[in-house]
Motif scaffolding. Structure first.
Motif, PDB file in Angstrom:
ATOM      1  N   UNK A 258       0.816  -1.210   0.000  1.00  0.00           N
ATOM      2  CA  UNK A 258       0.000   0.000   0.000  1.00  0.00           C
ATOM      3  C   UNK A 258       0.854   1.267   0.000  1.00  0.00           C
ATOM      4  N   UNK A 259       2.117   1.182   0.416  1.00  0.00           N
ATOM      5  CA  UNK A 259       2.990   2.356   0.405  1.00  0.00           C
ATOM      6  C   UNK A 259       3.194   2.904  -1.007  1.00  0.00           C
ATOM      7  N   UNK A 260       3.019   2.029  -2.012  1.00  0.00           N
ATOM      8  CA  UNK A 260       3.291   2.431  -3.389  1.00  0.00           C
ATOM      9  C   UNK A 260       2.011   2.592  -4.210  1.00  0.00           C
ATOM     10  N   UNK A 261       0.864   2.574  -3.545  1.00  0.00           N
ATOM     11  CA  UNK A 261      -0.409   2.587  -4.276  1.00  0.00           C
ATOM     12  C   UNK A 261      -0.619   3.866  -5.058  1.00  0.00           C
ATOM     13  N   UNK A 262      -0.026   4.977  -4.624  1.00  0.00           N
ATOM     14  CA  UNK A 262      -0.268   6.254  -5.289  1.00  0.00           C
ATOM     15  C   UNK A 262       0.479   6.361  -6.612  1.00  0.00           C
ATOM     16  N   UNK A 263       1.518   5.566  -6.811  1.00  0.00           N
ATOM     17  CA  UNK A 263       2.304   5.647  -8.039  1.00  0.00           C
ATOM     18  C   UNK A 263       2.010   4.484  -8.967  1.00  0.00           C
ATOM     19  N   UNK A 264       2.770   4.432 -10.051  1.00  0.00           N
ATOM     20  CA  UNK A 264       2.613   3.352 -11.023  1.00  0.00           C
ATOM     21  C   UNK A 264       3.497   2.164 -10.628  1.00  0.00           C
ATOM     22  N   UNK A 265       2.986   0.966 -10.821  1.00  0.00           N
ATOM     23  CA  UNK A 265       3.761  -0.261 -10.668  1.00  0.00           C
ATOM     24  C   UNK A 265       3.855  -0.890 -12.048  1.00  0.00           C
ATOM     25  N   UNK A 266       5.044  -0.926 -12.622  1.00  0.00           N
ATOM     26  CA  UNK A 266       5.261  -1.420 -13.980  1.00  0.00           C
ATOM     27  C   UNK A 266       6.070  -2.713 -13.901  1.00  0.00           C
ATOM     28  N   UNK A 267       5.526  -3.816 -14.395  1.00  0.00           N
ATOM     29  CA  UNK A 267       6.178  -5.121 -14.231  1.00  0.00           C
ATOM     30  C   UNK A 267       6.489  -5.756 -15.578  1.00  0.00           C
TER      31      UNK A 267
ATOM     32  N   UNK B 181      15.580 -18.330 -27.249  1.00  0.00           N
ATOM     33  CA  UNK B 181      16.807 -18.329 -28.043  1.00  0.00           C
ATOM     34  C   UNK B 181      17.050 -16.965 -28.686  1.00  0.00           C
ATOM     35  N   UNK B 182      15.991 -16.343 -29.182  1.00  0.00           N
ATOM     36  CA  UNK B 182      16.101 -15.022 -29.802  1.00  0.00           C
ATOM     37  C   UNK B 182      15.095 -14.097 -29.125  1.00  0.00           C
ATOM     38  N   UNK B 183      15.429 -13.555 -27.971  1.00  0.00           N
ATOM     39  CA  UNK B 183      14.474 -12.718 -27.232  1.00  0.00           C
ATOM     40  C   UNK B 183      14.170 -11.421 -27.965  1.00  0.00           C
ATOM     41  N   UNK B 184      13.003 -10.859 -27.650  1.00  0.00           N
ATOM     42  CA  UNK B 184      12.622  -9.578 -28.236  1.00  0.00           C
ATOM     43  C   UNK B 184      13.509  -8.483 -27.639  1.00  0.00           C
ATOM     44  N   UNK B 185      13.977  -7.558 -28.477  1.00  0.00           N
ATOM     45  CA  UNK B 185      14.798  -6.460 -27.937  1.00  0.00           C
ATOM     46  C   UNK B 185      14.024  -5.653 -26.897  1.00  0.00           C
ATOM     47  N   UNK B 186      14.684  -5.380 -25.806  1.00  0.00           N
ATOM     48  CA  UNK B 186      14.131  -4.581 -24.704  1.00  0.00           C
ATOM     49  C   UNK B 186      12.829  -5.195 -24.150  1.00  0.00           C
ATOM     50  N   UNK B 187      12.635  -6.496 -24.354  1.00  0.00           N
ATOM     51  CA  UNK B 187      11.361  -7.150 -24.036  1.00  0.00           C
ATOM     52  C   UNK B 187      10.799  -6.846 -22.656  1.00  0.00           C
TER      53      UNK B 187
ATOM     54  N   UNK C   7      11.441  -4.464 -20.476  1.00  0.00           N
ATOM     55  CA  UNK C   7      11.167  -3.053 -20.218  1.00  0.00           C
ATOM     56  C   UNK C   7       9.920  -2.617 -20.972  1.00  0.00           C
ATOM     57  N   UNK C   8       9.796  -3.054 -22.226  1.00  0.00           N
ATOM     58  CA  UNK C   8       8.606  -2.700 -23.010  1.00  0.00           C
ATOM     59  C   UNK C   8       7.354  -3.335 -22.409  1.00  0.00           C
ATOM     60  N   UNK C   9       7.494  -4.578 -21.924  1.00  0.00           N
ATOM     61  CA  UNK C   9       6.355  -5.223 -21.265  1.00  0.00           C
ATOM     62  C   UNK C   9       5.892  -4.413 -20.060  1.00  0.00           C
TER      63      UNK C   9
ATOM     64  N   UNK D 156       7.525   2.502  -9.956  1.00  0.00           N
ATOM     65  CA  UNK D 156       8.444   1.400  -9.632  1.00  0.00           C
ATOM     66  C   UNK D 156       8.407   0.424 -10.791  1.00  0.00           C
ATOM     67  N   UNK D 157       9.565   0.107 -11.334  1.00  0.00           N
ATOM     68  CA  UNK D 157       9.683  -0.884 -12.404  1.00  0.00           C
ATOM     69  C   UNK D 157      10.219  -2.166 -11.785  1.00  0.00           C
ATOM     70  N   UNK D 158       9.452  -3.250 -11.943  1.00  0.00           N
ATOM     71  CA  UNK D 158       9.834  -4.557 -11.400  1.00  0.00           C
ATOM     72  C   UNK D 158      10.188  -5.481 -12.565  1.00  0.00           C
ATOM     73  N   UNK D 159      11.435  -5.939 -12.627  1.00  0.00           N
ATOM     74  CA  UNK D 159      11.905  -6.810 -13.706  1.00  0.00           C
ATOM     75  C   UNK D 159      12.318  -8.148 -13.102  1.00  0.00           C
ATOM     76  N   UNK D 160      11.731  -9.232 -13.594  1.00  0.00           N
ATOM     77  CA  UNK D 160      12.034 -10.571 -13.067  1.00  0.00           C
ATOM     78  C   UNK D 160      12.943 -11.328 -14.025  1.00  0.00           C
ATOM     79  N   UNK D 161      13.702 -12.273 -13.482  1.00  0.00           N
ATOM     80  CA  UNK D 161      14.585 -13.169 -14.250  1.00  0.00           C
ATOM     81  C   UNK D 161      15.562 -12.407 -15.127  1.00  0.00           C
TER      82      UNK D 161
END
Length: 975
Positions: A62-71, A78-84, A86-88, A151-156
Motif C-alpha cells: 500500500x505504500x506504493x499505491x499512489x504511483x505506477x507499478x510497472x512489471x 533463443x532469440x528474445x525480443x529487444x528490450x522485451x 522493459x517494453x512489457x 516502480x519498475x519490477x523486472x524478473x529473471x
C-alpha cells in the motif's frame, strides 16, 4: 523413458499465491529503500527461493499505491525480443495520464502500440543504428519521467538480452528522480551472459541495495505449512522434518505441502512427517518439470553423474559418485561442474555432493529405468563394500533395491547391531522392523531378530514395535520359553507406557516372569517394573511385595548394567514415596558408566529421580537433575528417558512460574510423543493449569481430562491428583460446587486406594476448599487429617506446605480468620521457599482476605489492603491475569481500589496491556461475557476494549483478530 513404477493419475489444483512468510526483514529493508527515490534494488537467489513472489508482494504494497507499478520479465528464449521486459513493463503506463513528452518519445510508437494515443508522432528513423538506439533509450527515460512516481519490477534478469542490459545500464547511469527499479536475478544456474555484467552500477545519488534470498528458517516453514494445509498449527516434529527434507527452499516447501494436502485423505497431515511418508509422495509436477528441465540441459556424462548420485541417495565424495557413474579424472571434474552449474547437485560440505532435498533426488531417480537402477544399486554395493569402514545401512538399502534379499538381511542386521552399540535407537528399530516384516524369514531368524528388537525398543517408544511383538508372539507358538518371555517382557513394558494399556502391560510382565525361570536376570527386570508404584490405582502394598522380591534378587545379579538398573529404580521409587534415604544413596553412586548400557541406566536414574524430587518439592534439586539427565539420556540414546524428562521440565517450569512461551513448548512436546501416555498426561496437566489461570475454563477441562483426571486407573497418580486439584479450582471459579466435590471425591478415593499421600499435595487444599464450600465439614476435616498422617515423617517439603494451606482453609471456612491469616502466611513463606510463586501469591491473597474478613486491616505495620494490592500486581507479573482481576475486584468490594498515581502511558496505535489480554481472549474465541468473567470487568468495559482492539489491529471482525494476532508484536514494555 518408461518409469520403473508408473505414477497414478492425479489432479493438483493451485489456488493462487500463498502469503509471503519468512521475508519480513527483506521486505522491510526494500520498502525503505524504494521510498527514497531514485532507487535501485537487485534481488538475487537460487532457483525456488521466492524472488518472483517477493516482487509480487512489493507490487501490492500500500505504500506504493499512489504511483505506477510497472512489471516485466525476461524469458529464456533463443532469440528474445529487444528490450522485451522493459517494453512489457511500459505497456501499462497509459492506465492514467502521462506528463509532458517531447517529440523524441514518438520513436516508441511502433514498440508500444498500446500507448500510441499518448505518444507524439513517430519521427523519421535515423540512418545510423547506434544513434537510433540512443534515441530509443532517451525516449524510454523520458516516458518513465512522464510516469511520475513509478516502480519498475523486472524478473529473471539473468535471461535479459544484450539490448535490455544496455538499456538498463543507460537508465541506471542517470535515473529519473521519481523512479525506482527492482530487478530479480537467479543465481546458481547459467545465464545468457554467464552470470556477468549485472546492469546495476548507479551514481552516488541513487539509493541502492542488493538482497540475497536464502532458505526459510524452521519457524517460517511452520507458518507456511499452517497456511497451505489450512491448520491452526502443525507440530514441531512435523515442521522440523519438513524443513530438513526441503532445505527450507520456499518453492520446494510449497510443492511438498501441496502434495501432502492432495494426499490428505490417507495421511496424518500436520502431526508426524516420516521418511517413509515423504518417500511415498509423488514428486509434484511443477517440481518434476523444473528438475527434468535442468537435467535435459546437461551433457550426457553429467546426467550419468546425477543419476549415480540419485542412486547413492546420500551426500558422497566425488570419487564415489564418479566410480558409480564410471567417470574419473577430467571427465569426472567436468561432469561435476556441469551438475553444479545446472543447479542439479550442490556441494553439501566436507567435499560431499548431493541433492539439496529428497524430492529433487526422487525426481532424478524416477528417470532411471528399472534394469539400470538394479545395475547401479549392484555396482553401489561393490563400491561401498570396499570402503575402509563399510556403511552398513547404505549397503542394506542398496542390497534391497538390487533384489539381493539374503545380502539385505545380512547387512540390515549388522547395521542394527552397529546402531545399538552406538546408541542410535531409532535407526536400530527401523532396520530390525524392516527385516522382521519380510515373509521369508525362518523361525530361528525371527526369534533372534525379535529378541534384539524387544531389547532396544525399551530405549525409545515406538507404538509400531508393540504390533510387531504381538504378531510374533501370536504367530510363533513354538518359541522357547526364555525367548518368548524375553519378547513378552519388553511387550509388557511398552504397553505400560501406552495410554490406556497399563493393566494389560502388567499382566504381560507377570506372564513373562513365569516364562523366564531360566533367565533370572531378565526376570529381575520384570520384577523391578512391577515394584514401581507411580501408575494406576494398584495399592502401594501390592507394589511393596514386588519391591521386596527385587531386593531379594538384587544380590544374586552379576550383570553390572542390570544391577545399576535395579538400584536406580529402587532409589527413584523410594524418593517418590517420600523416603529421604534415597537421596543419600544417590549421592554415593558412581557418576559415569563403563559402557553404553550403563550410561543408559545412569541417564534413566537422573531423569526418574528428577521427576521424584519435583513431586516432593525439591524443585532446585530437580532442576539440576533434569538438565543433566536430558543431556545424559540424549548422549546415550535413551530416548524414552529423555522424553519423560522433557515432561518433567515443562512441569517444573509451570510450578516455578516460568510461563513465558511455556504453552507453546508444552504443545510441541505433546505433539512429539502423541502415543506416550506419561508425556501426554503430564503435558496436558501443564496446559490445563496454564489455561485455568488465563480463565480459559473449557480448554482447561479438556486438557485436564487428557491428563486422566477422570480415569485415574490409567495414569500416573501424581499427575492425576495434581490435575484434580486444578480442576476443582476451575469448577469452584464457575460456582460449580457439586462438580468440584465430585472431582474431589474421585481423586481423594484414588489417593486413599493408592496409599501414597505425598502425591496429593496439589489436591488436598483444593479438596478442602470444595468440601467446606459445600458444607461437607467431616469430609474436609478427614482429608486434611488423613493427609497429615500420610506425609508425617516423609521427605516432601511441598506436602508440609500444602498441609498448612489445607489447615488454613479449614480455619478460614469456620470463621477463624485471624488464625487462618497466620497459617496462610506460613504457607506463603513455604511456597516462596520452594519456590512455587503462583501458590505463594494465592496464600498471600487468602491471608489478606482473612484479615479483611476479620476486620483487622493491618499485620504489623503493613495494611491488609496493601497486601491484596501487592498480590494483584504479583499475579499480573506472573501472567495470571484472571487472578489479578479477582484481587482488584475484591479491593473494589472493600472500597479500597484507586487508580495508579503513576499516570497512564499513551499507547497510540499499540495495544495496551489490557487490550492485549482482550485480544488474546478474542483470538481464543471467547465471548464478551466470558472475557468479562475472566478479567473481572463489566460487559460495557469489555465492549470498549474490543472496539479498540479491532480498530488498532485493523481487523474486520472478531474472527479476524486471531489471524492478525499471530503476527502482532507487543511493545517491549508490555511483553
Amino acid at each position: 523413458m518408461w518409469l520403473a513404477t508408473p505414477r497414478p493419475t492425479s489432479v493438483s489444483v493451485r489456488a493462487g499465491s500463498t502469503a509471503l512468510v519468512g521475508r519480513d526483514v527483506e521486505v522491510s529493508a526494500i520498502v525503505k529503500i524504494l521510498l527514497r527515490r531514485p532507487a535501485a534494488v537487485l534481488i538475487e537467489g537460487e532457483p525456488g527461493m521466492g524472488r518472483s513472489r517477493l516482487l509480487e508482494e512489493l507490487a501490492g504494497r500500500r505504500e506504493f499505491a499512489a504511483g505506477r507499478i510497472l512489471t516485466g520479465a525476461c524469458q529464456p528464449m533463443r532469440e528474445p525480443f529487444p528490450f522485451g521486459p522493459v517494453l512489457e513493463a511500459l505497456r501499462s503506463a497509459g492506465d492514467r495520464p502521462l506528463g509532458p513528452l517531447s517529440p523524441v518519445a514518438g520513436v516508441l510508437r511502433p514498440l508500444l502500440p498500446e500507448l500510441a494515443e499518448s505518444l507524439p508522432p513517430q519521427p523519421e528513423p535515423l540512418t545510423d543504428p547506434c544513434a537510433e538506439r540512443h534515441r530509443q533509450f532517451r525516449a524510454v527515460r523520458e516516458l518513465l519521467i512522464a510516469c511520475g512516481p513509478a516502480i519498475v519490477l523486472i524478473d529473471d534478469l539473468q535471461w535479459a538480452d544484450e539490448g535490455t542490459r544496455d538499456l538498463m545500464r543507460f537508465l541506471a547511469a542517470a535515473m529519473p528522480a521519481e523512479l525506482a527499479v527492482v530487478a530479480a536475478y537467479r543465481t546458481g544456474s547459467p545465464s545468457r551472459h554467464g552470470g556477468a555484467g549485472i546492469p546495476f552500477r548507479t551514481p552516488p545519488n541513487v539509493q541502492t541495495a542488493r538482497v540475497t534470498l536464502g532458505p526459510l528458517d524452521v519457524e517460517a516453514v511452520g507458518k507456511l505449512a499452517e497456511e497451505l494445509l489450512d491448520l491452526p498449527r502443525v507440530s514441531a516434529p512435523f515442521t522440523a522434518k519438513l524443513h530438513e527434507s526441503t532445505a527450507g527452499i520456499p518453492f520446494v516447501v510449497e510443492e511438498t505441502l501441496r502434495a501432502l494436502r492432495d494426499a490428505a485423505g490417507r495421511l496424518p497431515i500436520g502431526e508426524v512427517l516420516s521418511d517413509r511418508l515423504l518417500e511415498s509422495l509423488e514428486v509434484p509436477i511443477s517440481l518434476r518439470e523444473a528438475i527434468t528441465e535442468r537435467l535435459e540441459g546437461l551433457p550426457e556424462p553429467a546426467v550419468r553423474l546425477a543419476r549415480a548420485a540419485a542412486v547413492l541417495a546420500v551426500p558422497s565424495e566425488p570419487s564415489v559418485i564418479g566410480e558409480l557413474a564410471c567417470l574419473t579424472g577430467d571427465a569426472l571434474r567436468s561432469a561435476l561442474l556441469s551438475t553444479l552449474d545446472g543447479g542439479v547437485l550442490g556441494e553439501l560440505g566436507g567435499d560431499r555432493y548431493g541433492f539439496r532435498h529428497p524430492l529433487a533426488r526422487k525426481a532424478v531417480y524416477d528417470t532411471i529405468s528399472g534394469p539400470e537402477r538394479t545395475l547401479l544399486h549392484s555396482r553401489a554395493i561393490q563400491v561401498l563394500a570396499e570402503q575402509p569402514v563399510p556403511p552398513l545401512t547404505l549397503l542394506a538399502n542398496h542390497s534391497r533395491a538390487a533384489g539381493r534379499t539374503e545380502q539385505w538381511r545380512h547387512y540390515a542386521e549388522a547395521a542394527a547391531d552397529e546402531a545399538i552399540a552406538h546408541g542410535d535407537t531409532s535407526r536400530a528399530i527401523d532396520l530390525l522392523q524392516s527385516v522382521l516384516a519380510d515373509a521369508g524369514l525362518g523361525e530361528d531368524d525371527i526369534a533372534r531378530l525379535a529378541t534384539k528388537l524387544s531389547q532396544v525398543a525399551l530405549r525409545g517408544f515406538r507404538p509400531d514395535v508393540i504390533e510387531t511383538l504381538e504378531r510374533i508372539l501370536e504367530d510363533l507358538t513354538d518359541l522357547r520359553p526364555s525367548v518368548r518371555g524375553t519378547i513378552r517382557l519388553s511387550l509388557g513394558m511398552l504397553l505400560v507406557r501406552t495410554i490406556g494399556r497399563l493393566g494389560r502391560g502388567r499382566v504381560e510382565v507377570e506372564k513373562a516372569i513365569t516364562e523366564l525361570v531360566d533367565e533370572p536376570e531378565l526376570a529381575a527386570r520384570g520384577i523391578n517394573l512391577l515394584a514401581q508404584p507411580i501408575d494406576g490405582l494398584t495399592p502401594l502394598s501390592w507394589h511393596e511385595v514386588w519391591m521386596e522380591r527385587a531386593r531379594e534378587v538384587f544380590d544374586r545379579i552379576e550383570d553390572p548394567e542390570l544391577r545399576l538398573a535395579l538400584l536406580g529404580d529402587r532409589i527413584s521409587t523410594q524418593a517418590h514415596i517420600g523416603d529421604g534415604s534415597a537421596w543419600t544413596e544417590f549421592t554415593e553412586l558412581p557418576d559415569q558408566g563403563s559402557g553404553v548400557a550403563e550410561r543408559v541406566q545412569l541417564a534413566r536414574l537422573w531423569c526418574n529421580l528428577a521427576d521424584a524430587q519435583s513431586w516432593a518439592g525439591h524443585l532446585t534439586r530437580a532442576e539440576k537433575l533434569v538438565t543433566e539427565g536430558i543431556r545424559r539420556a540424549t548422549d546415550a540414546g535413551a530416548l524414552y528417558a529423555a522424553g519423560l524428562a522433557q515432561g518433567t521440565r515443562v512441569r517444573l517450569d509451570w510450578v516455578r512460574g516460568n510461563w513465558s512461551g511455556l504453552a507453546e513448548a508444552t504443545e510441541q512436546l505433546r505433539d512429539g510423543y502423541p502415543d506416550l501416555g506419561p508425556i501426554v498426561m503430564e503435558s496436558s496437566l501443564v496446559l490445563g493449569g496454564l489455561a485455568a489461570v488465563r480463565g480459559e475454563f473449557a480448554a482447561a477441562q479438556r486438557h485436564l481430562t487428557a491428563a486422566s483426571v477422570h480415569a485415574p486407573e490409567h495414569g500416573p497418580i501424581p499427575v492425576v491428583l495434581s490435575a484434580a486439584g486444578v480442576l476443582i479450582r476451575v469448577l469452584l471459579a464457575t460456582d460449580d460446587v457439586d462438580g468440584a466435590c465430585a472431582t474431589a471425591d474421585n481423586a481423594v478415593s484414588a489417593a486413599r486406594r493408592k496409599g501414597v499421600w505425598v502425591w496429593a499435595a496439589g489436591l488436598v487444599p483444593a479438596a478442602a476448599e470444595a468440601y467446606t464450600r459445600a458444607g461437607r465439614w467431616s469430609e474436609a476435616d478427614a482429608v486434611v487429617e488423613e493427609f497429615a498422617r500420610g506425609v508425617d515423617g516423609k521427605d516432601s517439603p511441598v506436602s508440609r506446605v500444602a498441609l498448612l494451606a489445607g489447615q488454613a482453609i479449614l480455619l478460614d471456612a469456620r470463621g477463624k480468620h485471624p488464625a487462618a491469616a497466620t497459617v496462610f502466611d506460613e504457607a506463603a513463606a513455604g511456597y516462596e521457599a520452594l519456590p512455587m510463586p503462583y501458590q505463594a501469591i494465592g496464600a498471600r491473597e487468602r491471608a489478606a482476605l482473612s484479615r479483611l474478613n476479620a476486620g483487622r486491616l493491618t499485620t504489623g505495620d503493613r495494611p491488609a489492603i496493601e497486601e491484596l494490592a501487592a498480590a494483584a500486581e504479583a499475579y499480573e507479573r506472573l501472567g495470571a491475569t484472571r487472578d489479578a482481576g479477582r484481587c482488584r475486584h475484591q479491593l473494589r468490594e472493600h472500597g479500597a481500589w484507586a487508580p495508579s498515581q503513576r499516570g497512564r502511558r499513551g499507547y497510540g496505535q499499540e495495544l495496551s496491556p489490557r487490550e492485549l489480554e482482550v485480544a488474546r481472549m478474542l483470538s481464543d474465541g471467547r465471548t464478551n461475557r466470558e472475557i468479562a468473567d475472566g478479567l473481572f470487568l463489566s460487559p460495557r468495559t469489555v465492549e470498549q476494549h474490543v472496539a479498540k482492539v479491532l480498530r488498532k489491529l485493523g481487523a474486520r471482525s472478531r474472527t479476524d483478530v486471531a489471524r492478525r494476532m499471530s503476527t502482532y508484536t507487543p511493545a517491549a514494555a508490555d511483553r
